[in-house]
Design an enzyme around this catalytic site. Structure first.
Site, short mmCIF file in Angstrom:
data_model
loop_
_atom_site.label_atom_id
_atom_site.label_comp_id
_atom_site.label_asym_id
_atom_site.label_seq_id
_atom_site.Cartn_x
_atom_site.Cartn_y
_atom_site.Cartn_z
N MET A 143 1.03 -1.11 0.10
CA MET A 143 -0.05 0.01 -0.11
C MET A 143 0.88 1.24 -0.27
SD MET A 143 -3.08 1.50 0.02
CE MET A 143 -3.00 3.34 -0.15
N ASN A 149 1.21 4.32 1.00
CA ASN A 149 1.00 5.24 1.93
C ASN A 149 1.97 6.23 1.86
OD1 ASN A 149 -1.52 3.98 3.32
ND2 ASN A 149 0.49 2.75 3.93
N HIS A 209 6.42 -0.38 -7.82
CA HIS A 209 4.94 -0.14 -8.13
C HIS A 209 4.58 1.07 -7.10
CE1 HIS A 209 0.65 -1.03 -8.95
NE2 HIS A 209 0.47 -0.31 -7.70
N GLU A 210 4.86 0.64 -5.73
CA GLU A 210 4.58 1.54 -4.71
C GLU A 210 5.30 2.92 -4.49
OE1 GLU A 210 2.05 0.56 -3.34
OE2 GLU A 210 1.99 -1.39 -4.26
#
Length: 860
Positions: free
Chosen positions: A270, A272, A304-305
């Site tokens: 994720m 964040n 990707h993140e």
């Protein structure tokens, strides 16, 4: 102003800054907190409405013009269905501050604010608290304006129990002593960002020394005892931060980057801002024992993140219908970065496998446009699928290849500059690229974004003329209607490579639309590749003579991507009812001189599909196993059993792929025996067995093993020393060919020994195993309510992916009846695709089972 969407908040109040204080475990099984939210009222309002999902409100006040007014908590209304709260507080136009104190309960499905359990090096069970707020789960942790467009700054403080540390989005600014040995961690304000990007993790954590990446400190955060598994992530992360800062021509927008390994995590990772959370298997890795795909997958997800820090965090979609752009572009950028990080991995060649899954979904009547209307939180959750990620990335790649990499990048840079720290729509991207390049980008891309389906481009050669036409591809037995076929027209950017009889080879670039496109050459055409280098999201169809000619020249004249497409498109043609399984098998057998790993993966996948097709017909199963052995043995022999000193990673992985296929599909007794010896040796001395071969051997032992082997792999799973070994041995347990052993795996899931993040995927593997598919489907139906309560909601529909293994009309009807009574609202579209895919499998088996079995094992 009220929206027509009942789940959208009024826009008359705009949050500007949050000051959030939280105390995890301040109450049993939960947390307490206070949030101060600076608001601007664009006009006078009678009440304050924001999101709240399950929080108990303890106190509310409003500050305006230096005065603070307390609000009676009893007057605060809660709308549980729409996940919001309304405070009766008339406000004049201008600036105000809402102050709310609240109590919450840790979520038990790995979203919102939740606990993760792990075992420390001393064998004691420990807990940490972490967050997962995308898509609409920040409201489970604190009252907020939980929509992407409501960007604000966040200044966070966390009271951590004695001995624990806390990390959040921004740099730590201080620590002060709290009660009972607790520590209050304070963090700097973030840049303006959406609520779904807020994050914090609290626990007994270890943190690596920071790596300075051009002024940005990069750290890995993990549970105790796993620091030796962080070097690869630090190397990949540092490379990616530099790569993206250069690509976007914008420095990293935060003040630090922590990448955090979470033992229980529903998604892969994720994004964040500055506090990126991952499954352990995608961050903590030992390059000496991991396979090349495992390393590549970790690099992909890290990339990707980190790409999201710019595309998603700095520039964010206006509403969830634009999620595809965030995720598709990050998927595209992950592959760009991985290809730069490790060119020898040939990332764009490998993209074919994941693109195939998108092709297959898009060949169904229940596909969807890449972008579609999102109303409810369930709709938003349903956006996280193969079409958002893989098809989205494929069409972005198609546009880049059509425009040229440099021109495309300049358009992206313009888009980022124009929308930094704000929100944007899909059309803003097309308009920025169009303004930079002058090409009709929006007109082309609208045909890809707002309609579902995949084009089939047919090539007809007549002397020196090549005629190209398009139609929508539809699998036989699926739900594509005549109206869908008639309505489908794309503006297809296409590269066509044409070889003529005089030896010339020319690449033609054009846009194919509703009228046939004609290419004329000076000499008669020898062969033509419709989708050169696989740059467009299309399947190709050739006449029989042209297909035969392409097969003849494939190894010498076609690239690996193009050879992959020949095999991949041929199987799609079988599913569409246009090609026989026997003809497809002949194509696979003709590919024995292939040397590229990605092409071999597709060949092996083709043999696996044929194996499913003849399941239950023992003579045909044995005959096909012989065909597989004959096809694989030459290349496996050439590679030899031991890697050469100068061997590249993909070649080493090809050895593992072929070894596994020889043992599982070819039933080769020598390979099976060798696999058992390799697993035994690899468990004793991991450094003595090549990682790719070890992973393959585990798969062979599972597919061909007995109870003794099962108990051994079960023990290996329970005592695994790396996250990769843990997952490898766990999923291997679902591959045994003995239903009594598979029943034990199902019980491991039901008893909770399998982490709930992995449970849906274990069930999917069991459903995909013909030996246990029927019993597993009965298990799913019997324990449906238990599984719903155990698993994250995002995992429910994923566990059903293997239903097409049950390729009988009776099983398909039973599944449809069950889900008519047990809908999955957060995955309704994906479930419809799964059920349609099952009907396609039924139709394919009914059409091809007897015919193909009769060809390879004719009755005597």
């Amino acid at each position: 102003m009220a929206s027509d969407n009942p789940y959208r908040l009024p826009t008359t109040l705009e949050p500007a800054a949050y000051r959030l204080s939280l105390a995890p475990w301040a109450v049993d099984g939960g947390f307490t907190g206070t949030v101060e939210i600076d608001l601007t009222a664009t006009e006078a309002v009678e009440e304050i409405t924001c999101n709240n999902d399950g929080l108990t409100i303890d106190a509310v006040s409003v500050r305006s013009d230096g005065a603070e007014t307390e609000i009676d908590v009893a007057s605060v209304s809660i709308d549980a269905e729409r996940e919001r709260m309304t405070v009766p507080a008339p406000l004049a136009a201008g600036d105000h501050t809402l102050v709310v104190s609240f109590t919450g309960v840790f979520n038990d499905q790995l979203v919102g604010f939740y606990e993760s359990v792990f075992t420390d090096p001393d064998g004691a069970e420990q807990r940490l608290a972490t967050t997962q707020f995308e898509a609409t789960h920040a409201r489970k942790c604190f009252p907020c304006w939980d929509e992407p467009a409501f960007k604000a700054t966040f200044e966070i403080s966390i009271t951590a129990p004695a001995g624990m540390v806390a990390v959040s989005n921004a740099a730590e600014t201080g620590r002060t002593a709290g009660d009972d040995g607790a520590t209050v961690f304070s963090f700097a304000p973030t840049m303006v960002m959406s609520t779904y990007l807020v994050a914090f993790v609290i626990g007994d954590l270890e943190i690596t020394d920071p790596v300075d990446v051009d002024g940005v400190p990069l750290r890995i955060v993990h549970v105790p005892g796993k620091g030796h598994l962080t070097d690869f992530a630090l190397e990949a992360g540092a490379f990616a931060l530099r790569y993206f800062a250069d690509y976007f021509a914008i420095p990293y927008p935060g003040d630090k980057v922590d990448m955090i390994a979470i033992p229980d995590f529903a998604f892969g990772a994720m994004e964040n801002l500055g506090c990126i959370t991952f499954r352990e298997v995608l961050l903590l890795i030992d390059p000496n024992t991991a396979t090349q795909p495992e390393l590549q997958r970790a690099a992909d997800v890290i990339n990707h993140e980190l790409a999201h820090m710019w595309f998603g965090d700095l520039v964010t979609m206006e509403w969830w219908n634009g999620l595809w752009l965030n995720e598709a572009f990050a998927t595209f950028m992950e592959m760009r970065c991985t290809d730069a990080f490790r060119p020898d991995w040939q990332r764009w060649v490998d993209f074919g496998l994941s693109r195939t899954a998108a092709f297959d979904t898009d060949s169904l009547g229940n596909t969807r446009p890449i972008e579609f209307e999102v109303v409810s939180p369930e709709d938003a959750e349903g956006m996280f699928d193969i079409l958002t990620y893989e098809k989205g990335a494929a069409v972005v790649r198609m546009l880049e290849q059509h425009l040229g990499e440099d021109r495309f990048r300049e358009g992206i840079r313009r888009y980022m500059r124009d929308n930094a720290y704000g929100n944007a729509e899909t059309t803003d991207l097309w308009d920025a690229i169009e303004a930079e390049t002058g090409d009709p980008v929006r007109r082309i891309m609208d045909t890809w974004i707002f309609q579902g389906g995949v084009p089939l481009v047919s090539a007809a050669v007549d002397g020196s003329t090549l005629t190209l036409t398009q139609e929508r591809l539809a699998y036989e037995g699926g739900d594509v209607t005549d109206d869908m076929l008639d309505a489908a027209v794309w503006a297809i950017p296409l590269a066509v490579r044409v070889a003529t009889s005089d030896g010339a080879v020319t690449t033609h670039r054009l846009v194919v639309e509703d009228e046939p496109a004609v290419i004329t050459t000076d000499a008669p055409i020898d062969w033509a590749v419709v989708n050169a280098e696989g740059s467009s999201f299309v399947r190709a169809a050739y006449g029989a003579d042209q297909l035969d000619r392409l097969a003849e020249v494939a190894v010498d004249r076609l690239s690996p991507v193009e050879r992959y497409a020949l095999v991949d498109d041929a199987w799609a043609s079988v599913l569409a009812g246009s090609t026989s399984a026997a003809a497809f098998s002949n194509l696979l057998e003709a590919s024995v001189s292939e040397s590229d790993r990605s092409v071999w993966q597709r060949i092996i996948g083709g043999f696996r599909s044929l194996d499913r097709l003849v399941a239950g017909n023992e003579p045909a199963e044995q005959a096909l196993a012989g065909i597989v052995r004959d096809a694989i043995r030459p290349m496996l022999t050439d590679l030899g059993p031991v890697p050469a000193d100068d061997e590249d990673d993909r070649t080493g992985q090809l050895r593992g792929d072929l070894f596994r296929a020889m043992g599982t599909l070819g039933d080769d007794p020598d390979v099976i025996e060798s696999a058992k010896q390799l697993v035994a040796e690899g468990r004793r001395n991991p450094a003595e067995v090549d990682a790719a071969v070890m992973a393959a051997a585990v798969g062979v032992v599972a597919a061909q093993g007995d109870e003794v082997d099962f108990v051994d792999l079960l023990s290996a799973w329970r005592t695994a020393s790396t996250p990769q070994d843990e997952i490898r041995f766990l999923y291997a347990l679902a591959e045994f060919d003995d239903e009594t052993l598979l029943a034990r795996v199902r019980q491991l899931v039901l008893d909770g020994e399998v982490r709930t993040q992995n449970g849906p995927f274990v069930v999917r593997a069991l459903l995909s195993n013909p030996a246990g598919a029927e019993a597993t489907w009965a298990f799913v139906q019997q324990h449906w309510d238990d599984l719903l309560s155990m698993f994250p909601s995002s995992g429910i529909v994923r566990m059903l992916d293997g239903l097409s293994t049950l390729a009988t009309a009776e099983a398909a009807a039973e599944a449809q009846t069950f889900f008519d009574a047990h809908p999955v609202p957060q995955g309704a579209k994906t479930l419809a695709q799964i059920l349609e895919r099952q009907r396609v499998a039924v139709a394919t088996r009914a059409r091809e089972h007897d015919r193909f079995a009769g060809v390879i094992a004719p009755p005597t």
